[in-house]
Write an enzyme that holds these catalytic residues in place. Structure first.
Site, PDB file in Angstrom:
ATOM      1  N   LYS A 198       0.730  -1.301   0.119  1.00  0.00           N
ATOM      2  CA  LYS A 198      -0.247  -0.062   0.640  1.00  0.00           C
ATOM      3  C   LYS A 198       0.957   1.066  -0.157  1.00  0.00           C
ATOM      4  O   LYS A 198       1.996   1.247   0.635  1.00  0.00           O
ATOM      5  CB  LYS A 198      -1.049   0.132   1.103  1.00  0.00           C
ATOM      6  CG  LYS A 198      -2.157   1.463   1.119  1.00  0.00           C
ATOM      7  CD  LYS A 198      -2.884   1.225   2.694  1.00  0.00           C
ATOM      8  CE  LYS A 198      -3.547   2.365   2.458  1.00  0.00           C
ATOM      9  NZ  LYS A 198      -4.450   2.276   3.491  1.00  0.00           N
ATOM     10  N   GLU A 238       7.287  -6.680   1.434  1.00  0.00           N
ATOM     11  CA  GLU A 238       5.911  -6.965   2.143  1.00  0.00           C
ATOM     12  C   GLU A 238       5.241  -8.199   1.778  1.00  0.00           C
ATOM     13  O   GLU A 238       4.458  -8.580   2.788  1.00  0.00           O
ATOM     14  CB  GLU A 238       5.311  -5.382   1.723  1.00  0.00           C
ATOM     15  CG  GLU A 238       6.054  -4.101   2.566  1.00  0.00           C
ATOM     16  CD  GLU A 238       5.913  -3.570   3.896  1.00  0.00           C
ATOM     17  OE1 GLU A 238       4.962  -4.335   4.203  1.00  0.00           O
ATOM     18  OE2 GLU A 238       5.760  -2.866   4.228  1.00  0.00           O
ATOM     19  N   LYS A 253      -2.462  -1.318  -3.528  1.00  0.00           N
ATOM     20  CA  LYS A 253      -2.926  -0.297  -3.855  1.00  0.00           C
ATOM     21  C   LYS A 253      -1.991   0.743  -3.913  1.00  0.00           C
ATOM     22  O   LYS A 253      -0.899   1.235  -3.139  1.00  0.00           O
ATOM     23  CB  LYS A 253      -3.767  -0.262  -2.278  1.00  0.00           C
ATOM     24  CG  LYS A 253      -4.690   1.129  -2.402  1.00  0.00           C
ATOM     25  CD  LYS A 253      -4.717   0.018  -1.088  1.00  0.00           C
ATOM     26  CE  LYS A 253      -6.058   1.761  -0.767  1.00  0.00           C
ATOM     27  NZ  LYS A 253      -6.531   1.610   0.640  1.00  0.00           N
ATOM     28  N   TYR A 318     -15.206   0.899  -6.982  1.00  0.00           N
ATOM     29  CA  TYR A 318     -16.607   1.449  -6.268  1.00  0.00           C
ATOM     30  C   TYR A 318     -16.986   1.560  -7.792  1.00  0.00           C
ATOM     31  O   TYR A 318     -18.465   2.011  -7.338  1.00  0.00           O
ATOM     32  CB  TYR A 318     -15.999   3.036  -5.607  1.00  0.00           C
ATOM     33  CG  TYR A 318     -15.143   3.357  -5.210  1.00  0.00           C
ATOM     34  CD1 TYR A 318     -15.513   3.550  -3.732  1.00  0.00           C
ATOM     35  CD2 TYR A 318     -14.434   3.495  -4.462  1.00  0.00           C
ATOM     36  CE1 TYR A 318     -15.120   3.548  -2.374  1.00  0.00           C
ATOM     37  CE2 TYR A 318     -13.413   3.581  -3.943  1.00  0.00           C
ATOM     38  CZ  TYR A 318     -13.786   3.493  -2.454  1.00  0.00           C
ATOM     39  OH  TYR A 318     -13.295   3.431  -1.588  1.00  0.00           O
TER      40      TYR A 318
HETATM   41  C1  PBG Z   1      -7.061   4.094   5.622  1.00  0.00           C
HETATM   42  C2  PBG Z   1      -7.529   3.874   4.140  1.00  0.00           C
HETATM   43  C3  PBG Z   1      -7.013   4.621   3.182  1.00  0.00           C
HETATM   44  C4  PBG Z   1      -7.904   3.461   1.941  1.00  0.00           C
HETATM   45  C5  PBG Z   1      -8.711   2.429   2.589  1.00  0.00           C
HETATM   46  N1  PBG Z   1      -8.240   2.755   4.053  1.00  0.00           N
HETATM   47  C6  PBG Z   1      -6.493   5.725   2.940  1.00  0.00           C
HETATM   48  C7  PBG Z   1      -5.292   6.086   3.579  1.00  0.00           C
HETATM   49  O1  PBG Z   1      -4.536   5.040   3.625  1.00  0.00           O
HETATM   50  O2  PBG Z   1      -5.594   7.462   3.866  1.00  0.00           O
HETATM   51  C8  PBG Z   1      -8.593   4.395   0.655  1.00  0.00           C
HETATM   52  C9  PBG Z   1      -8.624   3.979   0.019  1.00  0.00           C
HETATM   53  C10 PBG Z   1      -9.610   4.611  -1.386  1.00  0.00           C
HETATM   54  O3  PBG Z   1      -8.625   5.452  -1.544  1.00  0.00           O
HETATM   55  O4  PBG Z   1     -10.644   4.261  -1.363  1.00  0.00           O
HETATM   56  N2  PBG Z   1      -6.880   2.827   5.955  1.00  0.00           N
END
Ligand code: PBG
Length: 331
Positions: A198, A238, A253, A318
């Site tokens: 992430k 990771e 992500k 989404y």
């Molecule tokens: C935070 C989290 C985030 C997303 C999912 N879980 C945002 C962040 O890390 O600030 C992002 C999902 C998206 O942008 O659609 N735990």
């Protein structure tokens, strides 16, 4: 064989031969819908930076879950948008068995047992500072203390019926701790979807509006735990650690800007690899479509197909409900 024996355009000439040689096809069963739940009854709150997506109360969420089942979407990833009144420095509302998130899981699993339900394991919707973990006096996000909180969330979510818990926080060692706690509590079949690679991305902005953490986070950032955009080998490390600690699925992500990572992860490990097409990607496509600059259906299906072609087994998006509808219309 060089030209003219080989003419690659021959196979592209007609729809039938294009269909026969197509390597990657997108199906509703590749998609995971994402939803935000709020307190109340009969409530739908629009999210300004995500036109078409709303935060919904539980009764409305049930309608959405029913639509997913009808559309052939296998799972729903749920995020809470709790009221500011329950937010604390340590985010303890996150593991309240009677909290919004846990109540939502019990209700959804009672009504739609066949729909896979994914719970988000991270503190950011619940903390007054909007960070995913606990902080020290200097504002640094504490790793090991945060893991203790994540384990409590994990158990509360598994008890409430979530089929999959999905740590989105990027603390070191959390997957192992969660797995051990789940085993000990008898939740041996609760799956872990690890947000393994992430990135500290600016494409998460609209999501932070949606869960209401943007204002709390303020000028803060997540660079001390989420990954640096320039790195790729680190993503493999990771993923390797998360798999060794007991992750059932790993995730990359954001999606489209990180497809090189998806391909490396899939090639190296061959594990179930999921991709999150994040809120900023949704917002970009939606904004261009609303301006009449892009054909929404075409670019969404192209983006999702590209993510699958890069190696994704499933995609959190989404657009899941729209895409499933478009895919069914098309055939
Ligand atoms: C935070 C989290 C985030 C997303 C999912 N879980 C945002 C962040 O890390 O600030 C992002 C999902 C998206 O942008 O659609 N735990």
């Amino acid at each position: 064989m060089p030209y003219p024996a080989t003419r690659l355009r021959r196979m592209r000439r007609d729809a039938f031969s294009r269909a026969l040689m197509r390597e990657t096809t997108l199906l509703p069963s590749d998609l995971i819908m994402v939803a935000f739940v709020i307190e109340g009854d009969n409530r739908r709150e629009p999210i300004a930076s995500m036109p078409g997506i709303e935060r919904v109360s539980l009764d409305q969420l049930e309608l959405l879950a029913g639509a997913c089942v009808a559309a052939g979407i296998p799972a729903l990833a749920l995020f809470p948008s709790p009221p500011a009144s329950v937010k604390t420095e340590d985010g303890r509302e996150a593991w309240n068995p009677e909290g919004l998130f846990q109540r939502a899981a019990r209700a959804l699993k009672a009504k739609f047992p066949e729909l896979g339900l994914i719970g988000d394991v991270a503190l950011d919707p619940y903390t007054t500072h909007g960070q995913d973990g606990l902080i020290d006096a200097s504002g640094y996000i504490l790793n090991d203390a945060t893991i203790e909180a994540l384990v409590k969330m994990t158990l509360a979510q598994a008890d409430a019926g979530f089929d999959i818990v999905a740590p989105s926080d990027m603390m070191d060692g959390r997957v192992g701790a969660m797995r051990a706690a789940l085993e000990k509590a008898g939740h041996v079949n609760t799956r872990i979807l690890a947000y393994s690679a992430k990135y500290a991305s600016s494409f998460y902005g609209p999501f932070r509006d949606a869960v209401g953490s943007a204002g709390h986070l303020g000028k803060g950032n997540k660079h001390s735990y989420q990954m640096d955009m320039g790195n790729s080998d680190e993503a493999l490390r990771e993923v390797e650690l998360d798999l060794a600690e007991g992750a059932d699925m790993v995730m990359v992500k954001p999606g489209l800007p990180y497809l090189d990572i998806v391909r490396r992860v899939k090639d190296r490990f061959g594990a179930p690899t999921f991709v999150y097409q994040v809120s900023g990607e949704y917002a970009m496509l939606k904004a261009a479509a609303q301006n009449g600059w892009l054909d929404e259906k075409a670019v969404v299906l192209e983006s999702l197909t590209a993510i699958k072609r890069a190696g994704a087994d499933a995609i959190l998006t989404y657009y899941a409900l729209d895409a499933a509808r478009w895919l069914t219309e098309r055939s």
